[in-house]
Design a protein around this motif. Structure first.
Motif, PDB file in Angstrom:
ATOM      1  N   ASP A  72       0.810  -1.224   0.000  1.00  0.00           N
ATOM      2  CA  ASP A  72       0.000   0.000   0.000  1.00  0.00           C
ATOM      3  C   ASP A  72       0.843   1.274   0.000  1.00  0.00           C
ATOM      4  N   SER A  73       2.063   1.162   0.560  1.00  0.00           N
ATOM      5  CA  SER A  73       2.855   2.386   0.673  1.00  0.00           C
ATOM      6  C   SER A  73       3.873   2.549  -0.462  1.00  0.00           C
ATOM      7  N   GLY A  74       3.837   1.662  -1.404  1.00  0.00           N
ATOM      8  CA  GLY A  74       4.805   1.788  -2.499  1.00  0.00           C
ATOM      9  C   GLY A  74       4.174   1.685  -3.867  1.00  0.00           C
ATOM     10  N   TYR A  75       5.014   1.426  -4.862  1.00  0.00           N
ATOM     11  CA  TYR A  75       4.555   1.304  -6.257  1.00  0.00           C
ATOM     12  C   TYR A  75       4.872  -0.106  -6.736  1.00  0.00           C
ATOM     13  N   GLU A  99      -4.030   4.681 -15.330  1.00  0.00           N
ATOM     14  CA  GLU A  99      -4.846   5.885 -15.496  1.00  0.00           C
ATOM     15  C   GLU A  99      -4.029   7.010 -16.141  1.00  0.00           C
TER      16      GLU A  99
ATOM     17  N   LYS B 191       3.464  10.049  -1.654  1.00  0.00           N
ATOM     18  CA  LYS B 191       2.196   9.372  -1.912  1.00  0.00           C
ATOM     19  C   LYS B 191       2.422   8.072  -2.664  1.00  0.00           C
ATOM     20  N   SER B 192       1.824   7.017  -2.112  1.00  0.00           N
ATOM     21  CA  SER B 192       1.945   5.719  -2.779  1.00  0.00           C
ATOM     22  C   SER B 192       0.923   5.644  -3.909  1.00  0.00           C
ATOM     23  N   LYS B 193       1.015   4.556  -4.642  1.00  0.00           N
ATOM     24  CA  LYS B 193       0.106   4.347  -5.772  1.00  0.00           C
ATOM     25  C   LYS B 193      -1.339   4.324  -5.272  1.00  0.00           C
ATOM     26  N   LYS B 194      -1.548   3.621  -4.134  1.00  0.00           N
ATOM     27  CA  LYS B 194      -2.902   3.491  -3.594  1.00  0.00           C
ATOM     28  C   LYS B 194      -3.444   4.846  -3.174  1.00  0.00           C
ATOM     29  N   LYS B 196      -2.640   7.749  -4.333  1.00  0.00           N
ATOM     30  CA  LYS B 196      -2.943   8.576  -5.515  1.00  0.00           C
ATOM     31  C   LYS B 196      -4.302   8.213  -6.082  1.00  0.00           C
ATOM     32  N   LYS B 197      -4.567   6.916  -6.107  1.00  0.00           N
ATOM     33  CA  LYS B 197      -5.861   6.457  -6.618  1.00  0.00           C
ATOM     34  C   LYS B 197      -6.983   6.960  -5.721  1.00  0.00           C
TER      35      LYS B 197
END
Lengths: 641, 207
Positions: A72-75, A99, B191-194, B196-197
């Motif tokens: 959750d905290s990364g990519y 997106e 900000k993580s990916k989640k 941002k979404k």
């Protein structure tokens, strides 16, 4: 295709290819770098994650929370833990669409990212393996952003390059445009000197060469012009009065009798001077010559309104004024003015009017008169004037035929012909005697409105001029010529002799322009137009406007009834005709020098000489010896046979 | 002159509008009613006109407790059951609109409501914890932590807003939270990916 377009296209192509190549290289390199960077980051992160998972491997909830917290905290695209005992496997995946990036770009880019794996071990216990895949969405987004930026840069660069290229080419090729204009002018036999010498060596040499060539040709023309003027004076001018001589008069008479005009003919005035010996004795030779010169001026001044006149000194004491389009009334008035001004001249020179006087014989002729009839009748009038004690002027007028039609009858016939197009087009050929091939057809027209309504051009042109119907008549016939198919004209050139009245009519110009605009492209033959030499000399500006109109549609232009009457042939340079048509008699009458001078002029201007009214093969041979091969007249029938 | 008058009017209206109006708008209410039920709309109305409006000038403790209690009234349902996904961060609007969600959805809703009430988001942390259930089972869980001081040094400096407890208690009194795995920032840090979404969804007021 112009050189400008060719260079523009080639350079544009090179610019586009180069910029495109740079874009592709940049894009590919950036893509590889980003994928590599993402892989390395993932590899760095997996080390910490595997350590954390090692501590949590005993407790499933702890393991899941650790993976969730990391995910959750990364990519990441995927974090998958596979335990060795297969009891505590766990996976977090995000397969959502990227997106802000269009699907086509994702498909086009098609990034395949390798997952990074690491063993999870707690002490000596190998708990499992964790597989981590970085989030390619970042790469897609970054690449898409870069792609759009590169596209902007590409478009801006190409547009900027095009603008710079265009300005540069315009600047560099400007001298070439001038060279092109000069070349076109040379092709049109115009003497255009380029004043601005280009900076570029190659262009500069070309311009120097062309300027030198144009100057030479212009010099040749000027010399020819001077020589022609000199020879004309020697051949056709009286040295004392500068009037034409008998030889010129005789050459012109047949043309002048038939000249189209309102008056249906004209007037010839014979003037004889009595007391020439007294004049010489009392004034001396030089002053007597001056008086003759002034007399010539009086003649010119009195009939200056007539363009097509010929004033000649036929011998030491006799003068002839051949004035087409001049009716009896006007002629009589002119005779009186000449007589009056002569008396003033006598008085000024303190001479006795009873000893030195002039006698005037006037003959009002019709176009049907022959040359010998014309001269005999004018001579008779002069004789009558000599014997009449009451007056020194005698007018002999050719009466109208009693059966001749009146003005209103002609109006009806001509207007009827215009409305119903009773005009019948006729063509006769101009041949090239050398190749025995057709050079062009000359068009004329008759009226063919049924029985008793058949007339030749010569019959109705004078009434048409009088009634102001010439322009309408010409427009109808030209419309017919252009819109109706005439098989004999297919693929050839058709020349039309325009009436002077037609050219003077400003509405006719507009109608002709409309006609050309509408039909010029549909023609399967070429058009050419002719005007008379005397009209071209006296109305050069008006004729020039017609010539410009003809040139616009690539139609030809020529001068007919050329008799070299002008003292300066610059008007030919101005009008630039493709041919001049001269009576065979005129051409054969030229001395070797004057013919040579004329040919220098025509050669320097690229004008062809066409001989008209060529009747016999003897005449044809003489003309050919003078290198005149374009022939019109009865002899063409013999050539065709 | 008319244009200037209009501009002033708009500026004035915007300034006197209550802040909570930005979080819950009229179109959102209509949309919620249309998409879900009148109950859904009423939840939003209650949130706007009662909870946020009344708590606006209250002290932080009251705000924390009231918000925690209000949000905890919403039913718990796993992501699998609500969204068909194993893990999904619902926007506050989806969560309240549907009237159900999991521990992360409670945390997110509390975070945005407290932020709306003026609590600094820097004091609010999304916390991954291990929760020991009454049956003694360790469960993966998420709560919202409130830092009473910017740099807490003891457990009592952190208050826990949890869907398993109506009160916002200090961490020291939450013996059922056996381990803290990670605390992450909301929209104040990286900000993580989640995140941002989620932010995008919140901006769109995704229901």
């Amino acid at each position: 295709m112009t050189l400008f377009k060719q260079i523009g296209l080639v350079v544009s192509f090179i610019i586009i290819v180069m910029l495109g190549a740079i874009m592709i290289i940049n894009y590919k390199s950036a893509k590889q770098d980003m994928i590599q960077s993402l892989y390395e980051t993932t590899a760095n992160n997996i080390s910490t994650l595997s350590n954390n998972l090692a501590d949590a491997s005993e407790d499933y909830a702890l393991l899941v929370t650790t993976i969730d917290a990391e995910f959750d905290s990364g990519y990441y695209q995927k974090i998958e833990y596979i335990s060795n005992d297969a009891k505590s496997d766990y996976v977090q995946v995000d397969n959502d669409l990227v997106e802000g990036v269009p699907l086509w770009f994702v498909r086009f880019t098609d990034i395949k990212l390798q997952s990074v794996s690491s063993d999870v071990s707690s002490g000596w216990n190998m708990a499992g393996v964790v597989h981590v895949t970085g989030d390619v969405g970042i790469v897609y987004k970054a690449l898409y952003k870069m792609f759009i930026n590169l596209l902007y840069v590409f478009v801006v660069s190409v547009v900027s390059a095009q603008i710079v290229l265009s300005v540069l080419l315009h600047f560099v090729l400007k001298p070439l445009y001038r060279v092109q204009r000069q070349a076109e002018a040379i092709l049109k036999n115009e003497f255009l000197i380029q004043e601005k010498i280009p900076f570029t060596t190659e262009f500069r040499d070309v311009v120097y060469g062309m300027n030198a060539m144009v100057k030479k040709v212009e010099e040749i023309f000027n010399k020819g012009n001077e020589a022609a003027q000199r020879n004309k004076e020697l051949l056709y001018n009286d040295p004392t009065t500068k009037l034409f001589n008998r030889r010129y008069l005789m050459l012109k008479l047949s043309d002048l009798i038939k000249l189209e005009n309102k008056a249906n003919g004209g007037t010839i005035i014979f003037i004889a001077l009595s007391g020439a010996e007294v004049l010489n004795q009392q004034l001396g030779r030089k002053k007597a010559d001056d008086m003759f010169f002034e007399l010539g001026d009086i003649f010119n001044d009195v009939c200056r309104k007539y363009d097509s006149k010929v004033i000649a000194r036929v011998n030491g004491t006799e003068f002839t004024l051949m004035i087409p389009d001049c009716d009896a009334g006007d002629a009589k008035e002119m005779a009186l003015r000449i007589s009056s001004r002569f008396e003033e001249l006598i008085a000024f020179n303190k001479l006795d009017a009873k000893e030195v006087f002039i006698v005037l014989g006037l003959y009002r002729y019709k176009p049907t008169v022959t040359i010998s009839e014309l001269l005999t009748r004018a001579d008779n009038a002069l004789s009558q004037a000599k014997v009449d004690d009451n007056t020194n002027i005698c007018l002999y007028e050719e009466k109208d035929d009693e059966n001749a039609m009146g003005k209103e009858q002609w109006r009806e016939i001509i207007e009827d012909s215009i409305s119903n197009n009773y005009f019948s087009l006729r063509f006769w050929p101009t041949l090239n005697a050398k190749t025995k091939s057709l050079d062009h057809n000359v068009m004329t027209f008759t009226i063919d409105g049924g029985e008793n309504k058949r007339f030749f051009y010569g019959d109705f042109i004078a009434p048409a001029i009088n009634l102001g119907l010439v322009s309408r008549m010409y427009i109808v016939t030209l419309h017919d010529l252009i819109t109706t198919r005439h098989e004999e004209l297919d693929g050839s050139v058709c020349s039309i002799r325009l009436s002077n009245d037609f050219i003077k009519d400003s509405d006719a110009f507009d109608e002709l322009r409309t006609l050309f605009k509408k039909y010029a492209k549909t023609l399967n033959f070429k058009l050419s137009f002719e005007v008379t030499d005397s009209f071209a000399i006296n109305n050069t500006i008006v004729v020039k406007s017609f010539v410009t109109l003809f040139a616009k549609y690539d139609f030809g232009f020529g001068v007919n009834s050329f008799t070299g009457e002008s003292n300066d042939f610059t008007y030919l340079k101005e009008l630039n005709p493709k041919f001049i048509k001269a009576d065979c008699a005129f051409l054969l009458d030229q001395s070797k020098d004057s013919m040579s001078a004329l040919q220098v002029i025509t050669d320097s201007l690229g004008i062809e000489i066409v001989a008209t009214f060529v009747k016999t093969t003897d005449e044809l041979e003489q003309l050919q010896a003078m290198h005149i091969n374009s022939i019109q007249g009865p002899v063409t029938d013999l050539i065709n046979k | 002159m008319k244009f200037i008058a209009y501009a002033f009017s708009i500026f004035f209206i915007l300034n006197i509008m209550p802040l909570h109006a930005k979080l819950i708008t009229e179109p959102l209410l209509k949309k919620a009613e249309k998409k879900y039920t009148i109950k859904s709309k009423n939840r939003f109305l209650d949130l706007r006109d009662n909870l946020i409006k009344n708590l606006k000038n209250e002290n932080v403790m009251k705000q924390l407790n009231k918000v925690n209690t209000w949000v905890n009234y919403i039913r718990y349902r796993s992501d699998k059951k609500v969204y068909g996904l194993s893990d999904y961060w619902a926007t506050m609007y989806e969560f309240i609109g549907k009237g159900m969600g999991d521990c992360e959805d409670y945390t997110i809703a509390k975070y945005y409501i407290l932020k709306e009430l003026g609590i600094s988001p820097k004091r609010l942390k999304f916390t991954y914890v291990i929760y020991k259930s009454r049956k003694g089972k360790n469960i993966s869980h998420m709560v919202l932590s409130y830092l009473k001081v910017p740099k807490p040094k003891k457990q009592s400096d952190i208050l826990i807003l949890d869907n398993n407890n109506r009160l916002a208690l200090p961490a020291s009194k939450r013996k059922d939270i056996v381990k803290v795995i990670k605390m992450i920032n909301g929209d104040t840090g990286a900000k993580s990916k989640k995140w941002k979404k989620l932010e995008a969804g919140m901006k769109q007021k995704k229901l």
